[in-house]
Each structure stands twice: as C-alpha cells, then as structure tokens.
Motif scaffolding. Structure first.
Motif, PDB file in Angstrom:
ATOM      1  N   ALA A   1      -2.203   4.831   1.937  1.00 23.37           N
ATOM      2  CA  ALA A   1      -2.142   3.661   2.812  1.00 23.37           C
ATOM      3  C   ALA A   1      -2.945   3.903   4.082  1.00 23.37           C
ATOM      4  O   ALA A   1      -3.678   3.024   4.541  1.00 23.37           O
ATOM      5  CB  ALA A   1      -0.693   3.314   3.139  1.00 23.37           C
TER       6      ALA A   1
ATOM      7  N   LEU B   1       0.832  -1.210   0.000  1.00 23.91           N
ATOM      8  CA  LEU B   1       0.000   0.000   0.000  1.00 23.91           C
ATOM      9  C   LEU B   1       0.866   1.259   0.000  1.00 23.91           C
ATOM     10  O   LEU B   1       0.585   2.207  -0.727  1.00 23.91           O
ATOM     11  CB  LEU B   1      -0.911   0.032   1.235  1.00 23.91           C
ATOM     12  CG  LEU B   1      -2.181  -0.781   1.213  1.00 23.91           C
ATOM     13  CD1 LEU B   1      -2.859  -0.720   2.580  1.00 23.91           C
ATOM     14  CD2 LEU B   1      -3.114  -0.302   0.134  1.00 23.91           C
TER      15      LEU B   1
ATOM     16  N   ARG C   1      -3.933  -4.885  11.667  1.00 25.22           N
ATOM     17  CA  ARG C   1      -4.283  -3.646  10.967  1.00 25.22           C
ATOM     18  C   ARG C   1      -3.841  -2.438  11.790  1.00 25.22           C
ATOM     19  O   ARG C   1      -3.305  -1.465  11.260  1.00 25.22           O
ATOM     20  CB  ARG C   1      -5.794  -3.595  10.731  1.00 25.22           C
ATOM     21  CG  ARG C   1      -6.316  -2.506   9.784  1.00 25.22           C
ATOM     22  CD  ARG C   1      -6.572  -1.115  10.281  1.00 25.22           C
ATOM     23  NE  ARG C   1      -7.012  -0.847  11.608  1.00 25.22           N
ATOM     24  CZ  ARG C   1      -8.008  -0.055  11.926  1.00 25.22           C
ATOM     25  NH1 ARG C   1      -8.745   0.498  10.985  1.00 25.22           N
ATOM     26  NH2 ARG C   1      -8.292   0.211  13.179  1.00 25.22           N
TER      27      ARG C   1
ATOM     28  N   ASP D   1      -6.715   3.608   3.254  1.00 24.98           N
ATOM     29  CA  ASP D   1      -7.114   2.214   3.045  1.00 24.98           C
ATOM     30  C   ASP D   1      -7.131   1.439   4.353  1.00 24.98           C
ATOM     31  O   ASP D   1      -8.042   0.655   4.613  1.00 24.98           O
ATOM     32  CB  ASP D   1      -6.175   1.530   2.052  1.00 24.98           C
ATOM     33  CG  ASP D   1      -6.398   1.982   0.611  1.00 24.98           C
ATOM     34  OD1 ASP D   1      -7.368   2.736   0.359  1.00 24.98           O
ATOM     35  OD2 ASP D   1      -5.594   1.595  -0.256  1.00 24.98           O
ATOM     36  N   LEU D   2      -6.119   1.633   5.182  1.00 21.68           N
ATOM     37  CA  LEU D   2      -6.071   0.926   6.458  1.00 21.68           C
ATOM     38  C   LEU D   2      -7.178   1.382   7.399  1.00 21.68           C
ATOM     39  O   LEU D   2      -7.777   0.573   8.101  1.00 21.68           O
ATOM     40  CB  LEU D   2      -4.701   1.115   7.115  1.00 21.68           C
ATOM     41  CG  LEU D   2      -3.551   0.378   6.449  1.00 21.68           C
ATOM     42  CD1 LEU D   2      -2.214   0.888   6.978  1.00 21.68           C
ATOM     43  CD2 LEU D   2      -3.678  -1.126   6.659  1.00 21.68           C
TER      44      LEU D   2
ATOM     45  N   SER E   1       2.519   1.765  -3.442  1.00 21.17           N
ATOM     46  CA  SER E   1       1.661   2.167  -4.562  1.00 21.17           C
ATOM     47  C   SER E   1       0.898   3.466  -4.327  1.00 21.17           C
ATOM     48  O   SER E   1       0.680   4.220  -5.268  1.00 21.17           O
ATOM     49  CB  SER E   1       0.673   1.049  -4.895  1.00 21.17           C
ATOM     50  OG  SER E   1      -0.193   0.799  -3.804  1.00 21.17           O
ATOM     51  N   THR E   2       0.501   3.744  -3.098  1.00 20.58           N
ATOM     52  CA  THR E   2      -0.360   4.912  -2.861  1.00 20.58           C
ATOM     53  C   THR E   2       0.254   5.961  -1.952  1.00 20.58           C
ATOM     54  O   THR E   2      -0.369   6.981  -1.685  1.00 20.58           O
ATOM     55  CB  THR E   2      -1.713   4.479  -2.255  1.00 20.58           C
ATOM     56  OG1 THR E   2      -1.488   3.889  -0.968  1.00 20.58           O
ATOM     57  CG2 THR E   2      -2.440   3.485  -3.140  1.00 20.58           C
TER      58      THR E   2
END
Length: 183
Positions: free
Chosen positions: A12, A3, A25, A15-16, A6-7
């Motif tokens: 990240a 993550l 997590r 998304d998390l 790429s982001t």
C-alpha cells in the motif's frame, strides 16, 4: 483500505507513494506509515518472542500471536525498536496534510504482518489484535478528516516522546549487563 487488504502495508505504501500527491493521498500514506511503524514494532517483539502485552503503553500493551521459534534478544533491542518507531512517527507527521483531507478505512481490511512472512493470517487482523469486536457480516468503516489528522499528529508526538525517553535512558548497557549475568 483495499490496498492494505490486498497488498499489506508495504504494498500500500509503494502504491500510494507512486500516486499523484493530493491531500487525500497524503492522509492515506500517513495512515499507512503510522500502521507500518506499529507493524515494525510488533515484528521486532514477535522475533524475540515478546508476545505478551507487557506494559500499559501503546505498542507494548498488545498481545501478539506466539512465535514458535524466537530469536535471542540483543542488548540493543529496545534502542532499535525505539529508534525505528520514532522514525516512523516522524515520517507520519511529515506526510500528514495540513488542510482538508479525507480517508475511509474498513476495519476488516486492516492487518499487520506480525510474523513478517508477507501473508495475512487471521491472528494478524488489526481488530483482533486490538481486541475490537467486529460482528459477523458487518463491515465497519472509520471516516477520517482534517480533525483526525490533527489527532494522529498529536498521537505520533506521544509515541515519539516515549521513544525519545527510552533512547535518553539508553537501556542497552543495562540489558547487556543483565544478559551477561544470565550466561
């Protein structure tokens, strides 16, 4: 790890945050929040052209890529940097799990957006910024567990203490006077 690669850290974190809360997590989110705090401090330094590691303390000792068009430093620069970094360290502690958790980060995935342009530049790779040699063709991994969460919690307290000390001495008035003398 993927993550972040790429982001970036902001992507990240989003998304998390949207994922179901689990100890793993939470460990990943805490790591991203920690790195985002460092990224924010690096961006603040880069904006004003303070790209040389100036003090042998965390965050201020890293050489950053040069800024071709730095902004003038405001008198509240150090106060804002300390407040933001201290808040990021608290957010990291608030997110760290108390029990068993695991996280694997590939060093080659880690980068911080020093110039804030949203794209990954070779000079923003975290191993390069920190002077960690990564041999060609090798993908080193770091495996974190509960004991590393305790270490990170302690390290955030160290950085937080430095930010509290900075704010306690309030360098803004002295910087404002110094800047006025330079004009």
């Amino acid at each position: 790890s993927a993550l972040i690669a790429s982001t970036g850290l902001a992507g990240a974190a989003a998304d998390l945050q949207a994922a179901e809360a689990t100890p793993d997590r939470d460990m990943a989110l805490a790591a991203v929040r920690f790195l985002a705090g460092i990224e924010g401090a690096y961006q603040a330094r880069w904006r004003i052209g303070a790209t040389s590691g100036v003090l042998p303390v965390p965050v201020l000792n890293t050489d950053l890529p040069p800024n071709p068009d730095p902004q003038p430093m405001a008198p509240d620069f150090l106060n804002a940097l300390a407040a933001d970094l201290g808040a990021a360290m608290q957010a990291t502690r608030d997110t760290l799990p108390d029990g068993d958790a695991a996280l694997v980060l590939r060093l080659t995935d880690l980068w911080v957006d020093v110039d804030g342009n949203g794209s990954r530049d070779p000079a923003e790779d975290l191993p390069a910024l920190l002077g960690l040699p990564v041999p060609e063709g090798v993908t080193p991994e770091i495996r974190f567990d509960a004991s590393d969460a305790h270490w990170l919690r302690a390290y955030t307290h160290l950085i937080g203490a430095m930010t509290d000390l900075t704010l306690a001495f309030d360098p803004e008035p002295a910087l404002a006077r110094r800047m006025a003398l330079s004009d």
